[in-house]
Motif scaffolding. Structure first.
Motif, PDB file in Angstrom:
ATOM      1  N   GLN A  58      38.535  29.607  52.659  1.00  0.00           N
ATOM      2  CA  GLN A  58      38.920  28.502  53.534  1.00  0.00           C
ATOM      3  C   GLN A  58      38.369  28.768  54.931  1.00  0.00           C
ATOM      4  N   GLU A  59      38.355  30.037  55.333  1.00  0.00           N
ATOM      5  CA  GLU A  59      37.739  30.464  56.589  1.00  0.00           C
ATOM      6  C   GLU A  59      37.258  31.895  56.406  1.00  0.00           C
ATOM      7  N   GLY A  60      36.269  32.303  57.155  1.00  0.00           N
ATOM      8  CA  GLY A  60      35.756  33.670  57.057  1.00  0.00           C
ATOM      9  C   GLY A  60      34.948  33.901  55.795  1.00  0.00           C
ATOM     10  N   HIS A  61      35.022  35.160  55.263  1.00  0.00           N
ATOM     11  CA  HIS A  61      34.205  35.550  54.115  1.00  0.00           C
ATOM     12  C   HIS A  61      35.018  36.039  52.924  1.00  0.00           C
ATOM     13  N   GLN A  62      36.328  36.254  53.115  1.00  0.00           N
ATOM     14  CA  GLN A  62      37.164  36.806  52.058  1.00  0.00           C
ATOM     15  C   GLN A  62      38.476  36.042  51.991  1.00  0.00           C
ATOM     16  N   TYR A  63      39.156  36.126  50.826  1.00  0.00           N
ATOM     17  CA  TYR A  63      40.491  35.559  50.693  1.00  0.00           C
ATOM     18  C   TYR A  63      41.272  36.364  49.673  1.00  0.00           C
ATOM     19  N   LEU A  64      42.566  36.165  49.665  1.00  0.00           N
ATOM     20  CA  LEU A  64      43.473  36.875  48.774  1.00  0.00           C
ATOM     21  C   LEU A  64      43.567  36.145  47.440  1.00  0.00           C
ATOM     22  N   ASP A  65      43.592  36.901  46.360  1.00  0.00           N
ATOM     23  CA  ASP A  65      43.718  36.368  45.000  1.00  0.00           C
ATOM     24  C   ASP A  65      44.886  37.125  44.370  1.00  0.00           C
ATOM     25  N   ILE A  66      46.101  36.548  44.444  1.00  0.00           N
ATOM     26  CA  ILE A  66      47.322  37.274  44.102  1.00  0.00           C
ATOM     27  C   ILE A  66      47.992  36.668  42.868  1.00  0.00           C
ATOM     28  N   GLY A  67      48.354  37.521  41.925  1.00  0.00           N
ATOM     29  CA  GLY A  67      48.966  37.042  40.687  1.00  0.00           C
ATOM     30  C   GLY A  67      49.907  38.089  40.103  1.00  0.00           C
ATOM     31  N   TYR A 101      34.618  43.817  52.299  1.00  0.00           N
ATOM     32  CA  TYR A 101      34.169  44.206  50.962  1.00  0.00           C
ATOM     33  C   TYR A 101      32.885  43.450  50.632  1.00  0.00           C
ATOM     34  N   THR A 102      32.044  44.031  49.783  1.00  0.00           N
ATOM     35  CA  THR A 102      30.782  43.380  49.411  1.00  0.00           C
ATOM     36  C   THR A 102      30.874  42.673  48.072  1.00  0.00           C
ATOM     37  N   SER A 103      31.956  42.897  47.331  1.00  0.00           N
ATOM     38  CA  SER A 103      32.179  42.189  46.071  1.00  0.00           C
ATOM     39  C   SER A 103      33.685  42.109  45.837  1.00  0.00           C
ATOM     40  N   ALA A 104      34.100  41.305  44.863  1.00  0.00           N
ATOM     41  CA  ALA A 104      35.527  41.176  44.551  1.00  0.00           C
ATOM     42  C   ALA A 104      36.103  42.568  44.291  1.00  0.00           C
ATOM     43  N   GLN A 132      32.128  35.508  45.079  1.00  0.00           N
ATOM     44  CA  GLN A 132      32.245  35.114  43.678  1.00  0.00           C
ATOM     45  C   GLN A 132      32.357  33.595  43.573  1.00  0.00           C
ATOM     46  N   TYR A 133      31.854  32.878  44.542  1.00  0.00           N
ATOM     47  CA  TYR A 133      32.030  31.442  44.603  1.00  0.00           C
ATOM     48  C   TYR A 133      31.136  30.768  43.572  1.00  0.00           C
ATOM     49  N   SER A 134      31.724  29.896  42.791  1.00  0.00           N
ATOM     50  CA  SER A 134      31.001  29.214  41.719  1.00  0.00           C
ATOM     51  C   SER A 134      31.744  27.933  41.392  1.00  0.00           C
TER      52      SER A 134
END
Length: 192
Positions: free
Chosen positions: A69-78, A37-40, A60-62
């Motif tokens: 933690q590794e790579g370019h993407q991660y899961l954001d689960i809620g 993906y290119t954005s969240a 979206q890193y700020s």
């Protein structure tokens, strides 16, 4: 002519087996890198199923959101605003019985007023891990559980468990590593 002692060859073989096992993962797309993906985005992840997809964080890193933690993407689960717990699941097959290690990293965004970010991991519907991802910083914390598995097919599921519209848990680099048996990497038998 110099002859290498048999003991040295055994140690070299053991080292090769151990290094090979570190690269084996019975979970597909455990880094949540596919699709790219290119954005969240809230959308599907390759090799994962869901009844309520979580977000995949990208770029979206700020000061509030961690880098992967590794790579370019991660899961954001809620949990969605309507109270539905976001989830992903994946099936995997075990051929060789033994103690497998499931490991991953977690953290949360730093959003003022939010400090509760629980999530649950289940295996065939039974909770195997329940953690709080909030650590008060953007640092990724390594987690792991040992699973005694017998041959068969298993369903792994991750559920966000925060209050509706609460602080999501960020997860990355999920790995299910097969056991090491007498210095022999048994992972090559997993996909036969």
């Amino acid at each position: 002519m110099h002859k290498i002692p048999t003991f040295s060859i055994s140690l070299i073989s053991l080292a090769v087996s151990i290094s090979g096992i570190a690269q084996t993962n019975l979970i597909s797309n455990g880094g949540f890198e596919l699709p790219v993906y290119t954005s969240a985005t809230i959308g599907p992840l390759a090799s994962w199923d869901s009844t309520d997809y979580p977000a995949v964080e990208v770029g979206q890193y700020s000061s509030q959101y961690p880098p992967p933690q590794e790579g370019h993407q991660y899961l954001d689960i809620g949990t969605s605003g309507n109270g539905t717990h976001e989830n992903i699941s994946q099936s995997f097959t075990v051929v060789t019985p033994g103690n497998y290690t499931l490991s991953w990293f977690d953290t949360t965004p730093l959003i003022a007023g939010y400090t509760d970010s629980p999530y649950i991991i289940t295996l065939n519907g039974t909770t195997i891990a329940s953690f709080q991802a909030y650590h008060g910083s953007l640092v990724w914390v390594k987690r792991s559980v040992t699973l005694a598995l017998v041959p068969g097919t298993y369903a792994l599921q991750i559920n966000g468990n925060c209050p509706p519209s609460g602080l999501a848990s960020c997860l990355d680099n999920l790995v299910l590593a097969p056991p090491l048996v007498l210095g022999v990497d048994v992972s090559h038998h997993q996909n036969d």
